[in-house]
Design a protein around this motif. Structure first.
Motif, PDB file in Angstrom:
ATOM      1  N   ASN A  11      38.777  27.976  24.998  1.00  0.00           N
ATOM      2  CA  ASN A  11      37.526  28.615  25.383  1.00  0.00           C
ATOM      3  C   ASN A  11      37.771  30.042  25.907  1.00  0.00           C
ATOM      4  N   TYR A  12      38.855  30.658  25.393  1.00  0.00           N
ATOM      5  CA  TYR A  12      39.228  32.039  25.785  1.00  0.00           C
ATOM      6  C   TYR A  12      39.281  32.197  27.311  1.00  0.00           C
ATOM      7  N   THR A  13      39.858  31.176  27.920  1.00  0.00           N
ATOM      8  CA  THR A  13      39.871  31.147  29.381  1.00  0.00           C
ATOM      9  C   THR A  13      41.284  30.997  29.931  1.00  0.00           C
ATOM     10  N   ILE A  14      41.610  31.842  30.893  1.00  0.00           N
ATOM     11  CA  ILE A  14      42.799  31.652  31.716  1.00  0.00           C
ATOM     12  C   ILE A  14      42.329  30.964  32.989  1.00  0.00           C
ATOM     13  N   THR A  15      42.991  29.860  33.334  1.00  0.00           N
ATOM     14  CA  THR A  15      42.579  29.094  34.514  1.00  0.00           C
ATOM     15  C   THR A  15      43.318  29.631  35.736  1.00  0.00           C
ATOM     16  N   GLY A  16      42.546  30.104  36.707  1.00  0.00           N
ATOM     17  CA  GLY A  16      43.148  30.769  37.850  1.00  0.00           C
ATOM     18  C   GLY A  16      42.930  30.042  39.165  1.00  0.00           C
ATOM     19  N   ILE A  17      43.148  30.787  40.243  1.00  0.00           N
ATOM     20  CA  ILE A  17      43.045  30.200  41.588  1.00  0.00           C
ATOM     21  C   ILE A  17      41.950  30.909  42.397  1.00  0.00           C
ATOM     22  N   GLU A  18      42.147  31.061  43.681  1.00  0.00           N
ATOM     23  CA  GLU A  18      41.127  31.617  44.574  1.00  0.00           C
ATOM     24  C   GLU A  18      40.848  33.097  44.225  1.00  0.00           C
ATOM     25  N   PRO A  19      39.572  33.493  44.315  1.00  0.00           N
ATOM     26  CA  PRO A  19      39.220  34.897  44.037  1.00  0.00           C
ATOM     27  C   PRO A  19      39.987  35.898  44.910  1.00  0.00           C
ATOM     28  N   GLY A  20      40.363  35.522  46.127  1.00  0.00           N
ATOM     29  CA  GLY A  20      40.996  36.475  47.037  1.00  0.00           C
ATOM     30  C   GLY A  20      42.489  36.659  46.842  1.00  0.00           C
ATOM     31  N   ALA A  21      43.084  35.942  45.893  1.00  0.00           N
ATOM     32  CA  ALA A  21      44.537  36.039  45.687  1.00  0.00           C
ATOM     33  C   ALA A  21      44.895  37.330  44.966  1.00  0.00           C
ATOM     34  N   GLY A  22      46.058  37.858  45.264  1.00  0.00           N
ATOM     35  CA  GLY A  22      46.550  39.025  44.552  1.00  0.00           C
ATOM     36  C   GLY A  22      46.758  38.737  43.076  1.00  0.00           C
ATOM     37  N   ILE A  23      47.175  37.513  42.762  1.00  0.00           N
ATOM     38  CA  ILE A  23      47.411  37.165  41.361  1.00  0.00           C
ATOM     39  C   ILE A  23      46.096  37.161  40.581  1.00  0.00           C
ATOM     40  N   THR A  24      44.997  36.936  41.253  1.00  0.00           N
ATOM     41  CA  THR A  24      43.682  36.987  40.608  1.00  0.00           C
ATOM     42  C   THR A  24      43.342  38.433  40.227  1.00  0.00           C
ATOM     43  N   ALA A  25      43.515  39.355  41.179  1.00  0.00           N
ATOM     44  CA  ALA A  25      43.244  40.769  40.899  1.00  0.00           C
ATOM     45  C   ALA A  25      44.191  41.287  39.811  1.00  0.00           C
ATOM     46  N   THR A  26      45.447  40.863  39.870  1.00  0.00           N
ATOM     47  CA  THR A  26      46.428  41.318  38.879  1.00  0.00           C
ATOM     48  C   THR A  26      46.062  40.798  37.495  1.00  0.00           C
ATOM     49  N   THR A  27      45.555  39.569  37.415  1.00  0.00           N
ATOM     50  CA  THR A  27      45.165  38.999  36.128  1.00  0.00           C
ATOM     51  C   THR A  27      43.910  39.681  35.580  1.00  0.00           C
ATOM     52  N   GLU A  28      42.995  40.059  36.473  1.00  0.00           N
ATOM     53  CA  GLU A  28      41.835  40.854  36.019  1.00  0.00           C
ATOM     54  C   GLU A  28      42.330  42.159  35.395  1.00  0.00           C
ATOM     55  N   ARG A  29      43.379  42.733  35.994  1.00  0.00           N
ATOM     56  CA  ARG A  29      43.944  43.965  35.443  1.00  0.00           C
ATOM     57  C   ARG A  29      44.596  43.697  34.078  1.00  0.00           C
ATOM     58  N   ALA A  30      45.254  42.552  33.948  1.00  0.00           N
ATOM     59  CA  ALA A  30      45.867  42.198  32.657  1.00  0.00           C
ATOM     60  C   ALA A  30      44.793  42.058  31.579  1.00  0.00           C
ATOM     61  N   LEU A  31      43.655  41.481  31.944  1.00  0.00           N
ATOM     62  CA  LEU A  31      42.570  41.317  30.967  1.00  0.00           C
ATOM     63  C   LEU A  31      42.095  42.680  30.468  1.00  0.00           C
ATOM     64  N   GLU A  32      42.162  43.684  31.323  1.00  0.00           N
ATOM     65  CA  GLU A  32      41.776  45.033  30.900  1.00  0.00           C
ATOM     66  C   GLU A  32      42.872  45.715  30.082  1.00  0.00           C
ATOM     67  N   GLU A  33      44.130  45.514  30.485  1.00  0.00           N
ATOM     68  CA  GLU A  33      45.252  46.231  29.861  1.00  0.00           C
ATOM     69  C   GLU A  33      45.589  45.718  28.463  1.00  0.00           C
ATOM     70  N   TYR A  34      45.480  44.417  28.249  1.00  0.00           N
ATOM     71  CA  TYR A  34      45.869  43.835  26.954  1.00  0.00           C
ATOM     72  C   TYR A  34      44.669  43.818  26.008  1.00  0.00           C
ATOM     73  N   ASP A  35      44.746  44.613  24.923  1.00  0.00           N
ATOM     74  CA  ASP A  35      43.665  44.640  23.935  1.00  0.00           C
ATOM     75  C   ASP A  35      43.441  43.257  23.331  1.00  0.00           C
ATOM     76  N   ASN A  36      44.541  42.500  23.162  1.00  0.00           N
ATOM     77  CA  ASN A  36      44.391  41.174  22.552  1.00  0.00           C
ATOM     78  C   ASN A  36      43.657  40.188  23.464  1.00  0.00           C
ATOM     79  N   LEU A  37      43.456  40.549  24.718  1.00  0.00           N
ATOM     80  CA  LEU A  37      42.708  39.657  25.621  1.00  0.00           C
ATOM     81  C   LEU A  37      41.216  40.005  25.671  1.00  0.00           C
ATOM     82  N   ASP A  38      40.792  40.860  24.733  1.00  0.00           N
ATOM     83  CA  ASP A  38      39.358  41.140  24.617  1.00  0.00           C
ATOM     84  C   ASP A  38      38.605  39.833  24.422  1.00  0.00           C
TER      85      ASP A  38
END
Ligand code: PBE
Length: 267
Positions: A11-38
């Protein structure tokens, strides 16, 4: 490589953890950086929720893409792998830092000195995290202190005892920091301080340190995971340097999945 239908199955979904985690913000950045994650998104929930989904995916040998990190018992319990990160969004292996509020050193030099001496290895933290699967963190920490008295002595040697001064120790709501805080809380209490552990999200912890509401912490993962907060609050916080090295955050999948890189997740 990989399975053309993988995105659809997930379902084009990465399953994550709490919104306040640094890994959450970093993964949001990955979604922007990787064209294939459009078209992919990060579903945040809780660490326990993510671990529950991982458990059932593995039971059924189904695909699942999660935000993962080490030290964490997920790598002991399941066969997992970090996906390669060719864009380098998640950075190199990191350090966990000790940080204090301005004025903590002059107000409580003995406690500052103990916190400054505090340093251990990933294996120490991980051992407590594993033991705490079957007991509470205080008990696991106290067993660890008993078995590692030489290391603990090296943190406190030659430092005068406190006389009941109150100390606010900042921590995070994840097992890695439950482990370090349980150990520090015990060591500081044994050395004459009246310790309160204050468990909050990273954004709150950095703010509280900058405003002097929390005295000291051994929680922040740097330079990537909590890097944005250090940039924001660094001028008002005393960075006492690393207490541990070798933590890793990233995108994690079960070994049986036929992909190796974040770039293999197709739109
Ligand atoms: N973690 C564990 C936290 C820091 C410690 C990786 C889940 C995070 O902020 O992402």
């Amino acid at each position: 490589s990989g399975d053309e239908k993988l995105g659809e199955k997930l379902n084009y979904t990465i399953t994550g953890i709490e919104p306040g985690a640094g890994i959450t913000a970093t993964t949001e950045r990955a979604l922007e950086e990787y064209d294939n994650l459009d078209g992919w998104e990060l579903e945040t929930s809780s660490t326990a929720g993510m671990m529950g989904q991982l458990d059932s995916a593995i039971d059924n040998e189904e695909p699942l893409v999660i935000t993962g990190w080490t030290p964490h018992y997920m790598f002991e319990q399941y066969d997992l792998k970090f996906l390669e990160d060719p864009e380098g969004v998640y950075g190199e292996p990191e350090f966990v830092h000790t940080m204090a509020r301005e004025g903590f050193e002059s107000d409580m030099p003995e406690a500052y000195a103990i916190m400054d001496n505090f340093s251990w290895e990933v294996e120490d933290m991980q051992g407590i995290m594993l033991a705490a699967q079957d007991m509470d963190f205080d008990e696991a920490a106290s067993n660890w202190v008993e078995e590692n008295q030489d290391m603990v002595d090296s943190w406190t040697e030659g430092i005068d005892e406190g006389d009941g001064q109150e100390l606010e120790l900042g921590s995070y709501p994840w097992d890695s920091e439950r482990a370090s805080s349980a150990v520090l809380s015990q060591v500081l209490s044994d050395h004459g301080f009246d310790v309160t552990v204050n468990t909050v999200d990273p954004s709150i912890l950095f703010q509280a340190l900058a405003q002097g509401e929390v005295d000291v912490t051994a929680a922040p993962w740097l330079p990537t995971t909590q890097g944005a907060y250090l940039e924001e609050y660094g001028d008002d916080i005393v960075d006492m340097g690393p207490n541990m090295e070798g933590t890793v955050i990233g995108v994690v999948v079960p070994e049986y999945m036929d992909i190796d890189s974040i770039a293999d997740l197709k739109p």
